[in-house]
Each structure stands twice: as C-alpha cells, then as structure tokens.
Design a protein around this motif. Structure first.
Motif, PDB file in Angstrom:
ATOM      1  N   PRO A   1      41.092  58.444  45.983  1.00  0.00           N
ATOM      2  CA  PRO A   1      40.333  57.328  45.646  1.00  0.00           C
ATOM      3  C   PRO A   1      39.125  57.186  44.427  1.00  0.00           C
ATOM      4  O   PRO A   1      39.309  57.198  43.837  1.00  0.00           O
ATOM      5  CB  PRO A   1      40.128  57.140  46.851  1.00  0.00           C
ATOM      6  N   LEU A   2      38.730  58.466  45.194  1.00  0.00           N
ATOM      7  CA  LEU A   2      37.471  58.420  43.940  1.00  0.00           C
ATOM      8  C   LEU A   2      37.783  59.000  42.927  1.00  0.00           C
ATOM      9  O   LEU A   2      36.949  58.881  41.934  1.00  0.00           O
ATOM     10  CB  LEU A   2      36.148  59.412  44.860  1.00  0.00           C
TER      11      LEU A   2
ATOM     12  N   ALA B   1      30.595  63.879  55.957  1.00  0.00           N
ATOM     13  CA  ALA B   1      30.643  62.154  56.634  1.00  0.00           C
ATOM     14  C   ALA B   1      31.959  62.371  57.263  1.00  0.00           C
ATOM     15  O   ALA B   1      32.006  61.627  58.018  1.00  0.00           O
ATOM     16  CB  ALA B   1      30.207  60.924  55.516  1.00  0.00           C
TER      17      ALA B   1
ATOM     18  N   LEU C   1      27.600  56.445  52.022  1.00  0.00           N
ATOM     19  CA  LEU C   1      28.643  55.613  52.482  1.00  0.00           C
ATOM     20  C   LEU C   1      30.264  56.051  51.230  1.00  0.00           C
ATOM     21  O   LEU C   1      29.601  56.015  50.340  1.00  0.00           O
ATOM     22  CB  LEU C   1      28.273  54.755  52.179  1.00  0.00           C
ATOM     23  N   TYR C   2      30.626  55.714  51.665  1.00  0.00           N
ATOM     24  CA  TYR C   2      32.557  55.536  50.692  1.00  0.00           C
ATOM     25  C   TYR C   2      32.310  55.135  50.338  1.00  0.00           C
ATOM     26  O   TYR C   2      32.357  53.780  50.363  1.00  0.00           O
ATOM     27  CB  TYR C   2      33.438  55.790  51.644  1.00  0.00           C
ATOM     28  N   PRO C   3      31.563  55.026  48.870  1.00  0.00           N
ATOM     29  CA  PRO C   3      32.076  53.741  47.760  1.00  0.00           C
ATOM     30  C   PRO C   3      33.264  53.153  47.132  1.00  0.00           C
ATOM     31  O   PRO C   3      32.648  51.466  47.093  1.00  0.00           O
ATOM     32  CB  PRO C   3      31.530  54.478  46.231  1.00  0.00           C
ATOM     33  N   HIS C   4      34.258  53.411  47.878  1.00  0.00           N
ATOM     34  CA  HIS C   4      35.586  52.400  47.259  1.00  0.00           C
ATOM     35  C   HIS C   4      36.033  51.869  48.798  1.00  0.00           C
ATOM     36  O   HIS C   4      37.243  50.947  48.372  1.00  0.00           O
ATOM     37  CB  HIS C   4      36.714  54.140  46.784  1.00  0.00           C
ATOM     38  N   MET C   5      35.533  51.798  49.620  1.00  0.00           N
ATOM     39  CA  MET C   5      35.439  51.243  50.679  1.00  0.00           C
ATOM     40  C   MET C   5      34.123  50.321  51.382  1.00  0.00           C
ATOM     41  O   MET C   5      33.304  49.960  50.724  1.00  0.00           O
ATOM     42  CB  MET C   5      35.833  51.575  52.172  1.00  0.00           C
TER      43      MET C   5
ATOM     44  N   SER D   1      28.194  49.269  46.136  1.00  0.00           N
ATOM     45  CA  SER D   1      27.035  49.864  45.702  1.00  0.00           C
ATOM     46  C   SER D   1      26.673  48.617  45.552  1.00  0.00           C
ATOM     47  O   SER D   1      25.882  48.203  44.791  1.00  0.00           O
ATOM     48  CB  SER D   1      28.296  50.212  44.575  1.00  0.00           C
TER      49      SER D   1
ATOM     50  N   ASN E   1      34.064  51.302  55.972  1.00  0.00           N
ATOM     51  CA  ASN E   1      33.310  52.609  56.661  1.00  0.00           C
ATOM     52  C   ASN E   1      32.844  52.497  57.635  1.00  0.00           C
ATOM     53  O   ASN E   1      32.913  53.939  57.967  1.00  0.00           O
ATOM     54  CB  ASN E   1      31.398  52.189  55.792  1.00  0.00           C
TER      55      ASN E   1
ATOM     56  N   LEU F   1      29.659  63.157  51.945  1.00  0.00           N
ATOM     57  CA  LEU F   1      30.289  62.359  51.508  1.00  0.00           C
ATOM     58  C   LEU F   1      31.459  62.501  52.489  1.00  0.00           C
ATOM     59  O   LEU F   1      32.054  62.357  53.061  1.00  0.00           O
ATOM     60  CB  LEU F   1      31.348  61.786  50.642  1.00  0.00           C
TER      61      LEU F   1
ATOM     62  N   ILE G   1      39.439  60.089  51.118  1.00  0.00           N
ATOM     63  CA  ILE G   1      38.179  60.292  50.422  1.00  0.00           C
ATOM     64  C   ILE G   1      38.162  60.754  48.596  1.00  0.00           C
ATOM     65  O   ILE G   1      38.005  60.140  48.052  1.00  0.00           O
ATOM     66  CB  ILE G   1      36.850  61.061  51.160  1.00  0.00           C
TER      67      ILE G   1
ATOM     68  N   ASP H   1      33.766  61.933  61.439  1.00  0.00           N
ATOM     69  CA  ASP H   1      34.560  60.759  61.565  1.00  0.00           C
ATOM     70  C   ASP H   1      35.485  60.801  61.907  1.00  0.00           C
ATOM     71  O   ASP H   1      36.138  60.081  63.014  1.00  0.00           O
ATOM     72  CB  ASP H   1      33.782  59.665  60.890  1.00  0.00           C
TER      73      ASP H   1
ATOM     74  N   VAL I   1      33.502  54.935  39.009  1.00  0.00           N
ATOM     75  CA  VAL I   1      32.844  54.905  40.376  1.00  0.00           C
ATOM     76  C   VAL I   1      31.504  55.336  40.745  1.00  0.00           C
ATOM     77  O   VAL I   1      30.791  56.032  40.100  1.00  0.00           O
ATOM     78  CB  VAL I   1      32.988  56.221  41.895  1.00  0.00           C
ATOM     79  N   GLU I   2      30.684  54.265  41.329  1.00  0.00           N
ATOM     80  CA  GLU I   2      28.663  54.477  41.713  1.00  0.00           C
ATOM     81  C   GLU I   2      29.093  55.788  43.230  1.00  0.00           C
ATOM     82  O   GLU I   2      29.861  54.729  43.813  1.00  0.00           O
ATOM     83  CB  GLU I   2      28.256  52.811  41.630  1.00  0.00           C
ATOM     84  N   TYR I   3      28.329  56.537  43.357  1.00  0.00           N
ATOM     85  CA  TYR I   3      28.266  57.175  44.618  1.00  0.00           C
ATOM     86  C   TYR I   3      26.757  56.370  45.699  1.00  0.00           C
ATOM     87  O   TYR I   3      25.878  56.304  44.610  1.00  0.00           O
ATOM     88  CB  TYR I   3      28.206  58.106  44.481  1.00  0.00           C
TER      89      TYR I   3
END
Lengths: 352, 293
Positions: free
Chosen positions: B208-209, B190, A86-90, A132, A95, B187, B205, B194, B291-293
C-alpha cells in the motif's frame, strides 16, 4: 508479571563490538531507563531485547524464558518508536487493531479493547483519522495506544519524546510515568535526556561505550556516582571538575588553598568534583576567590560562571534567584565540604 | 525571503528557457502539428497531389475492423507487458530490499537490460527463440513443445511481450527499490513486533505504501508498450504472422511507410497522440498524491 534478565549481553558488527557484556536484572513492574550519550549503545541494547537486532553473545530472558532466538512477535513485547512508526495508510483505529487482528482476536473484542485504550489515552475522537491529520503529541499517544492495546509483558520505548516540543515533552513524561504505574507493566525506556531519565526511572542504567557504567535509583546515582563520567552526565548543569593537588595540609586549586577533608588520604594530583548546587549561597569565609565571567538567570536561581586563577575550566555556581552579583565582580567560593567528590586523574574512578 | 528568483532584466528569463522551448517546438510541436494537418489530407503515394478531406481518414479508421482489432491487441499487449515487467520487477525489488551485502553490485547488474537498444533486445530474444536455431526452442522441444512463432500467432505475441517486458524490468525495479527504501525501517519493525510475517508485511504495509510508485509505473509502462516497443516488434515478428502482433504504433508505420497511406497513417498517429496526452494528464494529476510517513 514479567521480569527481564540480561546476562553478559554482547553485540558485535563484524569486527567492532558495540555492547560489551551487560548484566541487568529487572523486576516485575519496574521502570528502567537506559541513558547515555549518543553512540553508547542504548538503542542497540533495547533493540536486542525487542528482537530487532541479533544477540552476538550472552542471553536475554523475559519471564525466565530465553528469548535470544525468538521472533519479536513471540517475545510478548510492544515498542514505541522515536518517529512513532504509525502506519500512514491506516486510520488510528486500524493502526491499533493491526496487531490484534494478527492475533486472530474476534472483531467485537478488538473494537472493545481499542475503545478502552482510546478512552484511557483520550484519543477516541481521532479513531477514524489518519496519522497525517494528527499533531505530534496526538501521534505519540496513538503510538502508545498501539503498544498498550496488545497487553504486552514488556514495554519498550526508544526515545519516544525527542520529537516533541519542550512543554509537551514534560507533559508526556508525567503521562507515561503515571500510565506505566497504573498498568504495572515492566518497562525499558531509552533516552539521552538525563532530566527525563531522572524523573521517570525507578532505576537508571547509565551506559557508556557499550558498558553499563552504573545501575541504581536516580538518587543513588546522583549522590554516589561511581566515576567521573556518571558524575558529569547526571545532574544539570553538570558537575564542575577541577584539577587540584592534595598535599598533607590542604587541597591546592591553582595556587589557592582549601582545607583537606579528614577522610581524604590520597596525595597528589586528582580531579575534584563539585555540583553547582553545592556551594554556599553568600560565601565570605574561604580563601578561594574567583571572578564572575558570565551570569545565567533562570528565575528561581542564578548560575555564575567563575574564573579562578590557574584553573582551566570556569566553575559554575548556583545562587539564589535574586542574587545581585555582577559580571566582573570577585566572589568567594565556598563548597559544602560534605559534598566533595574526588576522582582519579587517569582512571576517572571515584576515590572519595 | 521569496522562494522564486526574480530577475531585474526582462529578457534574461526568456533567454534561459529558450533552448528548451526551441527544442520542444522543433522536435515535438511542429511534427505534431504536421501530423495533425496531414491527417486531414488524402495524398497520393508519390506526394504529388493532395486533397483536404476533413475527418474522412478518421471515419475510415472507425469503420475499419482491422484497425479496431489492432486497438484491442494493443490494449492486451500493453497490459501484459506492464503486468509482467512490473510483477517481476516488484518481486526482484522485494528480494533486493532484504539484501545488505553487495546490494549495489546486484542492482547494477539488474539495470543493464535497460541500456540495451530495443532492436537489440528484440534480436536477442529472436535468436533465443529462433524456430530452427534457438536454444530455447531446443529446450522447449525437449519438453514436447513445438515452438514456431513464425507460424503460431499466440506464440509470436508471447515472444514480443516477453522481449518488451524484459527490457522494462530494470526500470521498474529501480523505482520499486527506491520506493521501498523510502519507507521508514521502523514501520516494518513495528509490523514485525505486531506479529506480521514477511509476506503479510509486504501485503499490508509495503505494497500500500508504494502504491503511488506502482501507479506511476503503470502509466509509464503502458506508454512504453504503446510506443517504444516498435523496435522490438519490428525485429522479432515485423507484425506477423498475419497481423497478430501488429500493435497500433506498428500499424502507423506499416500503413504509412509500407502501404503509403500517409493520411490514414497520420490519423492513426494523431489518435495515439491523444492517448498519450490523456495518460500523461492522468499521471500528472495523481503523481502529486504522495504518502506521508
């Protein structure tokens, strides 16, 4: 309406070949599970269908279109990853909408689709949260939602349940299966867990070292394994394999004798396979004896680990749950004569 | 299980941290205090007499348009250096992230500039752009650009920015590559499924990360441009032509050791000290945001 065909599919990394020519034809709406021990190439195979790994030789067709050279996005697939990806910042909503936005879908339609799928998966209340802030099971559902919302032709699952705890795993297993049946989307599902494979699959593909060792419905594979590997991999606890010698009169197991089934014409050393559940419950009529070395009680049944003279492996025997057998006790071993499997000692191929 | 180590004796822990504390005290705190004290003094050039003048040195700086000019110049210089070096490094890192074969080799080569001393880096660029001998000057002349950073102040500024940024690219590159590596591959996959192309994936993606790393580097680069570029400027332009490349840290040196205005110079370094303290606080405050993944 989607079919997948793999024809002589091969994959090599420089000098090492990992997939050795696989042929599978998947019909529309089928739930296919790729199962095998780690390193058997099951994930690689899935990723080749997804377009995340290149195809060295052979071809993959989705709906009779060769997709070998197509980008993942042009194959009409959706994938659920082991770590969910999953995109963590969204947020959950973002997502799920990410792929739809890229399809240039109007905003209102995106909102509607996401809402529908969120309701289906019961994640409406999390739509504005970040991944998260979700539990493992919730993330899993969001990952599924992201796949479903795109209305793909094919679902690809790469060990999606292995990061969940046991109870949740059983729950999600049912949910995924039910969902797939309702949506009717052709599905490829990778797992190393044979229980997951048995319970979910319409058809199973047992992979070993980049070869499809056997393809069939779960019960076909359980009842009629083609070789010793498949026989040992499917079924829990695993099938007992006992070295024995077939003579004219009987089967010789470490000096003890057992009657020879009529159809067994082979002579000499073979491997005898018996599933733990295929022993008579309270045996007293055979000459085959062994000593109980260990007992595992799991409630509904008891597993006896029995040591026989001159037999290297302990034989696992399933008994009814309240069996009073004690460790050290001598028990008779009485396998169901119709459920004996014989394998070649060298090739490991099934003989009978 | 307690995670912290507990000592039975009371002096051992102090003994163990003593070297670090001594180094900090002797090389950082003491000189800083000295500068702070000196910034309140008005001293004659030979150090024979000094007078305690409270904040006069600071007031004088505040009223000095040359100092304020230098402030604006420094801000421009550091943002240009940070922007240029981070931009180039990010571009390189994005490319290197896709390389599999020989990645280690490329990376090692890209790191080399970081090992070059500032003065050497400056000298290197000075030779390249020397108005009479420089090879770059020669090429620029061929396309009709008359290069003389000894006369043209914006060319001079461009050259020091270039030299300073060049040296910092490796450092930024390393951090960007590491940050990109820590993004799970799935990520990116994915996003590819998409339907996002490489550029879109980078924008929505990857960028931002890695933003915590970007922010960290921004602070580090600004600090670098503020303080560590002294050697480059000294070698390339010595603050000239005019004062067009005289950034704050160079002015501290010029006023203090050339102009022998020790009090004013100390006051300037105190101001710089507070700037760096401020930047560090900001950095510490936000660096925890991961950031948490």
């Amino acid at each position: 309406m989607s079919t997948i065909n793999m024809q002589q599919l091969k994959k090599s990394y420089e000098d090492t070949q990992v997939i050795h020519g696989i042929n599978i034809d998947i019909i529309d709406g089928e739930f296919i599970v790729l199962v095998g021990p780690s390193g058997c190439g099951k994930s690689t195979l899935l990723r080749m269908v997804a377009g995340l790994e290149s195809i060295s030789d052979g071809e993959v067709r989705i709906d009779d279109v060769v997709v070998n050279k197509l980008e993942p996005k042009d194959r009409g697939i959706a994938m659920v990853f082991q770590n969910y990806a999953l995109y963590p910042h969204m947020t959950v909503y973002e997502n799920m909408a990410y792929g739809l936005k890229l399809m240039k879908m109007p905003k209102a339609e995106i909102a509607q689709r996401v809402q529908e799928v969120a309701e289906l998966l019961q994640i409406e209340q999390f739509l504005q949260r970040r991944p998260s802030n979700l539990s493992g099971g919730q993330r899993q559902r969001v990952a599924m939602g992201r796949a479903i919302v795109r209305k793909p032709k094919v679902f690809l699952f790469d060990e999606p349940l292995s990061n969940l705890d046991a109870k949740l795993r059983v729950q999600m297993r049912m949910q995924i299966k039910t969902l797939q049946r309702n949506l009717g989307v052709t599905t490829l599902y990778v797992t190393h867990d044979q229980v997951e494979a048995m319970t979910m699959a319409d058809r199973l593909v047992v992979l070993k070292d980049g070869i499809a060792a056997q393809i069939g419905t779960p019960m076909e594979i359980y009842d009629d394994p083609h070789d010793q590997f498949v026989a040992g991999f499917i079924g829990s606890p695993a099938m007992n394999f006992i070295d024995c010698t077939i003579t004219d009169a009987q089967i010789d197991i470490g000096g003890q004798k057992m009657p020879r089934p009529a159809e067994v014409t082979q002579r000499g050393a073979v491997v005898l396979g018996i599933r733990p559940e295929h022993f008579a419950n309270e045996a007293d009529k055979t000459d085959l004896q062994g000593q109980v070395e260990m007992i595992e009680k799991i409630g509904a049944s008891v597993f006896l680990y029995v040591k026989c003279d001159n037999v290297a492996e302990l034989i696992v025997i399933q008994r009814e749950g309240h069996s009073q057998v004690q460790i050290g006790e001598s028990v008779s071993i009485d396998p169901n004569p119709n459920k004996l499997y014989f394998f070649d000692k060298n090739t490991q191929q099934r003989l009978y | 299980m307690q995670k912290r180590v507990h000592y039975n004796s009371s002096y051992l822990p102090y003994l163990l941290v003593a070297p670090q504390i001594i180094i900090t005290l002797v090389f950082f705190i003491w000189p800083a205090m000295q500068a702070l004290y000196q910034s309140f003094l008005l001293e004659d050039a030979f150090g024979l007499s000094s007078e305690f003048v409270w904040f006069d040195n600071f007031v004088e700086l505040y009223d000095n348009p040359r100092y304020l000019d230098s402030f604006v110049r420094t801000a421009f210089f550091s943002f240009a250096v940070a922007g240029l070096s981070m931009g180039v490094a990010l571009f390189f890192a994005a490319l290197a992230d896709r390389v599999v074969k020989g990645a280690q080799g490329y990376r090692t080569l890209l790191i080399i500039p970081y090992a070059v001393a500032p003065v050497l880096a400056g000298t290197l660029w000075l030779f390249l752009f020397n108005p009479t001998l420089g090879i770059m000057t020669y090429f620029l002349d061929m396309v009709g650009i008359n290069w003389n950073h000894k006369l043209d102040s914006s060319q001079a500024m461009g050259l020091v920015i270039l030299a300073a940024a060049w040296k910092q690219i490796s450092y930024n590159f390393l951090f960007f590559v590491a940050a990109m590596h820590s993004i799970p591959k799935s990520l990116i996959e994915a996003a590819a499924i998409d339907g996002a192309g490489p550029a879109h994936r980078f924008r929505t993606i990857i960028f931002p990360l890695i933003s915590p790393t970007t922010f960290f580097l921004l602070v580090v680069n600004i600090i670098y441009a503020f303080f560590d570029t002294f050697g480059i400027i000294h070698a390339v332009t010595a603050g000239g032509p005019g004062n067009s490349t005289e950034i704050l840290v160079y002015k501290v040196f010029n006023d203090g050791f050339v102009g022998l205005d020790l009090g004013g110079s100390a006051a300037q370094s105190v101001i710089l000290m507070f700037i760096v303290i401020g930047l560090t606080v900001v950095q510490f405050k936000y660096i925890e945001r991961k950031v948490e993944y």
